[in-house]
Design an enzyme around this catalytic site. Structure first.
Site, short mmCIF file in Angstrom:
data_model
loop_
_atom_site.label_atom_id
_atom_site.label_comp_id
_atom_site.label_asym_id
_atom_site.label_seq_id
_atom_site.Cartn_x
_atom_site.Cartn_y
_atom_site.Cartn_z
N ARG A 18 -100.59 9.18 72.90
CA ARG A 18 -101.66 9.90 72.21
C ARG A 18 -101.47 11.40 72.42
O ARG A 18 -100.83 11.81 73.39
CB ARG A 18 -103.04 9.50 72.77
CG ARG A 18 -103.40 8.05 72.59
CD ARG A 18 -103.81 7.76 71.15
NE ARG A 18 -104.31 6.41 71.01
CZ ARG A 18 -103.57 5.34 70.75
NH1 ARG A 18 -102.26 5.47 70.65
NH2 ARG A 18 -104.11 4.14 70.61
N HIS A 43 -87.16 12.04 85.33
CA HIS A 43 -85.92 12.07 84.56
C HIS A 43 -86.25 12.60 83.17
O HIS A 43 -86.50 11.83 82.24
CB HIS A 43 -85.31 10.68 84.47
CG HIS A 43 -83.95 10.64 83.83
ND1 HIS A 43 -83.05 9.63 84.06
CD2 HIS A 43 -83.34 11.49 82.97
CE1 HIS A 43 -81.95 9.85 83.38
NE2 HIS A 43 -82.10 10.97 82.70
N GLU A 75 -83.65 13.85 87.92
CA GLU A 75 -82.49 13.12 87.45
C GLU A 75 -82.10 13.60 86.06
O GLU A 75 -82.96 14.01 85.28
CB GLU A 75 -82.79 11.62 87.38
CG GLU A 75 -83.22 10.99 88.68
CD GLU A 75 -83.56 9.52 88.52
OE1 GLU A 75 -83.73 9.06 87.37
OE2 GLU A 75 -83.66 8.83 89.53
N THR A 105 -82.98 3.77 79.18
CA THR A 105 -83.06 4.01 80.62
C THR A 105 -81.65 3.98 81.19
O THR A 105 -80.71 3.54 80.51
CB THR A 105 -83.94 2.94 81.32
OG1 THR A 105 -84.12 3.28 82.69
CG2 THR A 105 -83.33 1.56 81.21
N HIS A 199 -84.01 1.53 90.72
CA HIS A 199 -84.04 0.81 89.45
C HIS A 199 -84.48 -0.63 89.69
O HIS A 199 -83.80 -1.42 90.34
CB HIS A 199 -82.69 0.82 88.72
CG HIS A 199 -82.85 1.05 87.24
ND1 HIS A 199 -82.94 2.30 86.69
CD2 HIS A 199 -82.98 0.18 86.22
CE1 HIS A 199 -83.09 2.21 85.38
NE2 HIS A 199 -83.12 0.93 85.07
#
Length: 247
Positions: A18, A43, A75, A105, A199
């Protein structure tokens, strides 16, 4: 003890659905740091699909003014824009990833041998007092990868734990992935590199990871922690992840 750095990309991605200022990335950073996180990871990507450039500067100001002991880990792929951002913000840690801008990703580590000259030049450019450089590493990089990573001048590697995280319903394959991660971590320590991890780490798979891969200095966790926070709140999620990492 493994320190917890909370990745706020998922918070930013939710906000960006939004044209509104909530959930606040800066506000959530305060919540997780007050709850015991040791740092913040972001990142930023060129399309700003989650973290925006303005978020980077807002978070840098927050950490500098209110949480000077917390670490800021940024990152990214070492493009010219990324270099400029790092020089402007001066985070405590830079984690270099070999991402294509279109990737959803991070899904693989560097080819340390094949990209050795490139990474060496990047590390030399980004090195600065009180700033460490970490390189994203495949879980099975092993001794050869660790040696090549060390040769670049980097301070640490970050183990890509995505394949292990994907084994949530396959204990046999998880054991194979853990063995590869443990071998790479051991090789990294042997050549003098620090080891981070990140991760798809969760409350369910962290205990086995901690037991199999000792000596991890920092875990960067975003997606799993955010998913748990939907049920228990961010502060409690941080406390529970910290409890696992502290053991």
């Amino acid at each position: 003890m493994t320190l917890l750095s909370v990745n706020l990309n998922a918070v930013a991605q939710l906000r960006n659905r939004r044209d509104l200022p909530w959930p606040s990335v800066v506000g959530m950073a305060r919540v997780v740091l007050d709850a015991g996180a040791s740092g913040i990871t972001i990142h930023p990507r060129p399309d700003e699909r989650h973290i925006r450039r303005s978020d980077v500067f807002d978070l840098a100001t927050l950490l500098r003014e209110e949480y000077p002991e917390a670490e800021f880990n940024i990152e990214g792929y070492p493009s010219d824009d990324f270099f400029d951002l790092i020089e402007a913000v001066n985070p405590a840690q830079v984690t270099l990833v070999p991402d294509d801008p279109a990737q959803a990703t991070s899904d693989h580590g560097w080819d340390f041998a094949g990209n050795g000259n490139f990474l060496t030049s990047v590390v030399q450019r980004l090195k600065a007092p009180n700033r460490r450089i970490s390189l994203f590493s495949d879980p099975d990089a092993g001794a050869a990868g660790a040696s090549a990573a060390k040769a670049t001048g980097a301070d640490r590697i970050e183990l890509y734990t995505g394949p292990y995280g994907g084994c949530y319903d396959d204990a046999e394959r998880a054991a194979v992935e853990l063995a590869a991660l443990a071998d790479t971590a051991k090789a990294a320590h042997a050549v003098g590199l620090g080891v981070n991890a990140g991760h798809d780490l969760t409350l369910a798979n962290l205990p086995a990871f901690q037991a199999a891969v000792p000596g991890v200095e920092e875990a960067s966790i975003g997606h799993g922690l955010t998913a748990d926070a939907l049920l228990m709140g961010f502060a409690e999620a941080v406390r529970q992840y910290r409890a696992v990492l502290d053991n």
